[in-house]
Motif scaffolding. Structure first.
Motif, PDB file in Angstrom:
ATOM      1  N   VAL A 167       8.144  -1.851  12.999  1.00 35.23           N
ATOM      2  CA  VAL A 167       6.799  -3.023  12.118  1.00 35.23           C
ATOM      3  C   VAL A 167       8.482  -3.958  11.180  1.00 35.23           C
ATOM      4  O   VAL A 167       8.242  -4.999  11.023  1.00 35.23           O
ATOM      5  CB  VAL A 167       6.741  -1.890  10.716  1.00 35.23           C
ATOM      6  N   GLN A 168      10.013  -3.800  10.829  1.00 29.62           N
ATOM      7  CA  GLN A 168      10.017  -4.770  10.678  1.00 29.62           C
ATOM      8  C   GLN A 168      10.841  -5.520  11.742  1.00 29.62           C
ATOM      9  O   GLN A 168      10.968  -6.981  11.241  1.00 29.62           O
ATOM     10  CB  GLN A 168      11.821  -4.275  10.327  1.00 29.62           C
ATOM     11  N   ALA A 169      10.676  -5.120  12.604  1.00 24.77           N
ATOM     12  CA  ALA A 169      10.814  -5.844  13.863  1.00 24.77           C
ATOM     13  C   ALA A 169       9.274  -6.880  14.302  1.00 24.77           C
ATOM     14  O   ALA A 169      10.102  -8.653  14.998  1.00 24.77           O
ATOM     15  CB  ALA A 169      10.998  -5.787  15.751  1.00 24.77           C
ATOM     16  N   HIS A 170       8.512  -7.024  13.075  1.00 27.77           N
ATOM     17  CA  HIS A 170       7.525  -8.238  13.085  1.00 27.77           C
ATOM     18  C   HIS A 170       7.294  -8.288  11.933  1.00 27.77           C
ATOM     19  O   HIS A 170       6.170  -9.402  11.805  1.00 27.77           O
ATOM     20  CB  HIS A 170       6.518  -7.157  13.782  1.00 27.77           C
ATOM     21  N   GLN A 171       8.432  -8.197  11.298  1.00 23.45           N
ATOM     22  CA  GLN A 171       8.435  -9.872   9.812  1.00 23.45           C
ATOM     23  C   GLN A 171       7.480  -8.440   9.398  1.00 23.45           C
ATOM     24  O   GLN A 171       7.393  -9.191   8.063  1.00 23.45           O
ATOM     25  CB  GLN A 171       8.432 -10.808   9.891  1.00 23.45           C
ATOM     26  N   GLY A 172       6.805  -6.708   9.225  1.00 27.53           N
ATOM     27  CA  GLY A 172       6.585  -6.739   8.521  1.00 27.53           C
ATOM     28  C   GLY A 172       7.322  -5.223   7.312  1.00 27.53           C
ATOM     29  O   GLY A 172       8.248  -5.304   7.786  1.00 27.53           O
ATOM     30  N   THR A 173       6.378  -5.344   6.064  1.00 29.94           N
ATOM     31  CA  THR A 173       6.708  -3.625   5.427  1.00 29.94           C
ATOM     32  C   THR A 173       6.028  -2.594   5.861  1.00 29.94           C
ATOM     33  O   THR A 173       4.982  -2.410   6.221  1.00 29.94           O
ATOM     34  CB  THR A 173       6.966  -4.075   4.519  1.00 29.94           C
ATOM     35  N   ILE A 174       6.338  -1.114   5.269  1.00 28.24           N
ATOM     36  CA  ILE A 174       6.189   0.240   5.403  1.00 28.24           C
ATOM     37  C   ILE A 174       5.870   0.959   4.792  1.00 28.24           C
ATOM     38  O   ILE A 174       7.179   0.916   4.044  1.00 28.24           O
ATOM     39  CB  ILE A 174       5.799   0.434   7.477  1.00 28.24           C
ATOM     40  N   THR A 175       5.251   1.176   3.660  1.00 35.11           N
ATOM     41  CA  THR A 175       5.226   2.237   3.173  1.00 35.11           C
ATOM     42  C   THR A 175       4.350   4.091   2.526  1.00 35.11           C
ATOM     43  O   THR A 175       3.893   3.468   3.496  1.00 35.11           O
ATOM     44  CB  THR A 175       5.221   1.920   1.321  1.00 35.11           C
ATOM     45  N   ALA A 176       4.744   4.306   2.091  1.00 36.94           N
ATOM     46  CA  ALA A 176       4.195   5.841   1.630  1.00 36.94           C
ATOM     47  C   ALA A 176       4.048   5.669   1.090  1.00 36.94           C
ATOM     48  O   ALA A 176       4.078   5.853   0.437  1.00 36.94           O
ATOM     49  CB  ALA A 176       4.956   7.137   2.796  1.00 36.94           C
ATOM     50  N   THR A 177       2.749   6.173   0.211  1.00 35.78           N
ATOM     51  CA  THR A 177       2.145   7.147  -0.761  1.00 35.78           C
ATOM     52  C   THR A 177       1.275   7.652  -1.181  1.00 35.78           C
ATOM     53  O   THR A 177       0.765   7.994   0.248  1.00 35.78           O
ATOM     54  CB  THR A 177       1.415   5.738  -1.519  1.00 35.78           C
ATOM     55  N   ASP A 178       0.865   8.766  -1.466  1.00 33.05           N
ATOM     56  CA  ASP A 178      -0.119   9.680  -1.919  1.00 33.05           C
ATOM     57  C   ASP A 178      -1.466   8.787  -1.796  1.00 33.05           C
ATOM     58  O   ASP A 178      -1.908   7.818  -2.114  1.00 33.05           O
ATOM     59  CB  ASP A 178      -0.527  10.355  -3.340  1.00 33.05           C
ATOM     60  N   SER A 179      -1.977  10.052  -0.855  1.00 33.56           N
ATOM     61  CA  SER A 179      -3.544   9.769  -0.487  1.00 33.56           C
ATOM     62  C   SER A 179      -4.750  10.378  -1.424  1.00 33.56           C
ATOM     63  O   SER A 179      -4.417  10.890  -2.329  1.00 33.56           O
ATOM     64  CB  SER A 179      -3.924   9.773   1.318  1.00 33.56           C
ATOM     65  N   SER A 180      -5.668   9.633  -1.632  1.00 36.28           N
ATOM     66  CA  SER A 180      -6.539   9.690  -2.117  1.00 36.28           C
ATOM     67  C   SER A 180      -7.570  10.961  -1.795  1.00 36.28           C
ATOM     68  O   SER A 180      -8.489  11.510  -2.266  1.00 36.28           O
ATOM     69  CB  SER A 180      -7.991   8.611  -2.381  1.00 36.28           C
ATOM     70  N   LEU A 181      -7.144  10.740  -0.529  1.00 36.04           N
ATOM     71  CA  LEU A 181      -7.867  11.888  -0.284  1.00 36.04           C
ATOM     72  C   LEU A 181      -7.251  13.862  -0.530  1.00 36.04           C
ATOM     73  O   LEU A 181      -7.174  14.719   0.624  1.00 36.04           O
ATOM     74  CB  LEU A 181      -7.893  11.569   1.614  1.00 36.04           C
TER      75      LEU A 181
END
Length: 472
Positions: free
Chosen positions: A441-455
């Motif tokens: 993701v970072q190699a594509h100039q992006g960001t990735i995060t983890a959060t609680d799912s509504s499921l």
């Protein structure tokens, strides 16, 4: 050794800076003194010539008055003292220093080429000028009629003793000025050069310590200029190297731990077969094969992780339709999702373009969907969304229970991190997949995060910068 130390001293920045400041200051002082000296000589010469011209005009006026009163020049022929008094009176009147007449008497020699001529240019009194000295004749007129001429030198040189003494004194003053500039430069140049080179020497010693592996020490240079910013950057580099060293140490420790378990199991099973404790049947061979495949998978993951972190993976980026790639990956996992007893929902916006590497993006989605399948309980749900919002491409993959505690969300992307929760107890894994995903993701100039799912499980959200083609 002594010669080497002398050579190093000459090559030091402080010595070079000192010599540079010294040469620049001396050059400026020399040019300044030279300019002042030349300017003074010219100004003084012009002043003296102007003064001399005024004296000559004063003499012409006195001679005009004398001729108007007497009508002839016979008095000058018979009385030489009258001519000398005329010269002295001209200087006294011009200098306005009547009490200094005895000084002017010593300077009569400056008039040694002056002479009084009749209207037909016959010598009345004075001395004829030598042939090498140019002269000019100033007309003496009475009632617009030329009655005589005053012979004067065309250019007056600094020939009398007073002028030479004055000029010599000024030259000595200029030499003293140059000497003071030299002394001033010698006194200040060395500490000034030291002011700039002292922090450089400190930085050099600090970098030498860093090259020896001492990354835990910081250098404190309280400056707001380029050297201060350089020190701050070196401190940041030292902290980065220290963190990388710690990460590398932990990485090898974790890798050793991860490899030890399957290798130990494999070794125990092989030794049992060698000692005849167990028979080499089909079941045992399958167990050995499973352990080998586990090792192979771990080694491949480690290789991918190292490649993404060190930048050795090649990214062939071009404009691609991300919605098409994600749809294909989802289709490839459809049977595995059914086998796991899970339901899948996907909401994919069409014609979403990104400048990226299709193979690496497929690897990214493979890892994330595989993790969602592995860590979701049977009967659960996986939801995948792709959308465009405010020049951002958003990919969200979330699943149902079990989830991950919030305090572990950021650590999920660290290599070999596996939280001791219900999500990992029954499903294993090496803790490498999300680290690889983050690097892609970072190699594509992006960001990735983890959060609680509504499921009730975990939600992974990726943000990519949108390509301009999406706005057309």
């Amino acid at each position: 050794m002594l010669c080497h130390d002398k050579a190093m001293a000459i090559k030091s920045i402080q010595t070079k800076t000192f010599l540079l400041l010294l040469s620049m200051t001396l050059s400026m002082a020399f040019l300044l003194v030279l300019a002042i000296s030349l300017g003074f000589d010219r100004s003084f010469s012009r002043y003296k010539q102007s003064l001399f011209d005024d004296i000559n005009q004063n003499m012409v006026q006195q001679l005009t008055d004398h001729y108007r009163q007497h009508g002839h020049w016979r008095a000058f022929r018979s009385n030489r003292g009258l001519w000398q008094n005329l010269l002295i009176n001209s200087m006294i009147e011009q200098s306005d220093e009547s009490n200094q007449s005895h000084r002017h008497s010593r300077r009569l020699k400056m008039f040694r080429y002056h002479a009084l001529l009749t209207a037909d240019k016959t010598m009345v009194i004075g001395w004829p000028a030598p042939t090498h000295r140019p002269i000019k004749l100033l007309a003496i007129k009475v009632d617009q009629q030329v009655v005589g001429y005053l012979q004067v030198p065309d250019r007056q040189a600094l020939s009398d003793n007073f002028d030479r003494q004055f000029n010599h004194a000024m030259q000595k003053w200029f030499l003293w000025l140059f000497a003071l500039a030299l002394l001033f430069t010698l006194i200040l140049s060395w500490p000034i050069s030291g002011y700039f080179t002292h922090p450089i020497r400190r930085l050099n010693r600090h970098v030498k310590k860093m090259s020896d592996g001492h990354y835990d020490q910081m250098i404190n240079i309280n400056r707001q200029d380029e050297l201060g910013r350089l020190a701050a950057n070196i401190n940041h580099l030292s902290q980065t190297l220290q963190a990388n060293t710690e990460n590398q140490r932990h990485f090898f420790t974790d890798i050793s731990h991860e490899l030890r378990t399957p290798v130990s199991v494999l070794r125990a099973q092989i030794e049992a077969l060698q000692d005849g404790i167990q028979e080499p049947n089909h079941q045992k061979l399958n167990q050995l094969h499973q352990q080998v495949m586990t090792l192979s998978l771990l080694i491949n993951d480690i290789q991918d992780l190292a490649g993404t972190e060190l930048g050795s993976l090649q990214y062939q980026k071009q404009s691609i339709d991300l919605s098409h790639i994600l749809t294909e990956v989802i289709s490839a996992f459809s049977n595995q999702i059914k086998t796991a007893g899970l339901s899948l929902q996907h909401h994919i916006q069409k014609n979403v373009y990104i400048m990226g590497d299709s193979l690496r993006l497929q690897q990214l989605f493979n890892n994330l969907i595989h993790n969602a399948i592995r860590y979701t309980d049977a009967g659960g749900t996986i939801v995948i969304r792709l959308s465009m919002q405010k020049q951002q491409i958003i990919v969200k993959i979330e699943d149902s229970a079990p989830g991950v505690a919030k305090q572990y969300h950021k650590q999920l992307f660290e290599r070999l991190f596996r939280p001791d929760t219900a999500r990992n107890k029954n499903h294993g894994g090496f803790g490498i997949g999300l680290a690889i995903a983050q690097n892609i993701v970072q190699a594509h100039q992006g960001t990735i995060t983890a959060t609680d799912s509504s499921l009730g499980g975990l939600a992974i959200t990726i943000n990519f910068p949108a390509e301009e083609q999406n706005n057309e």
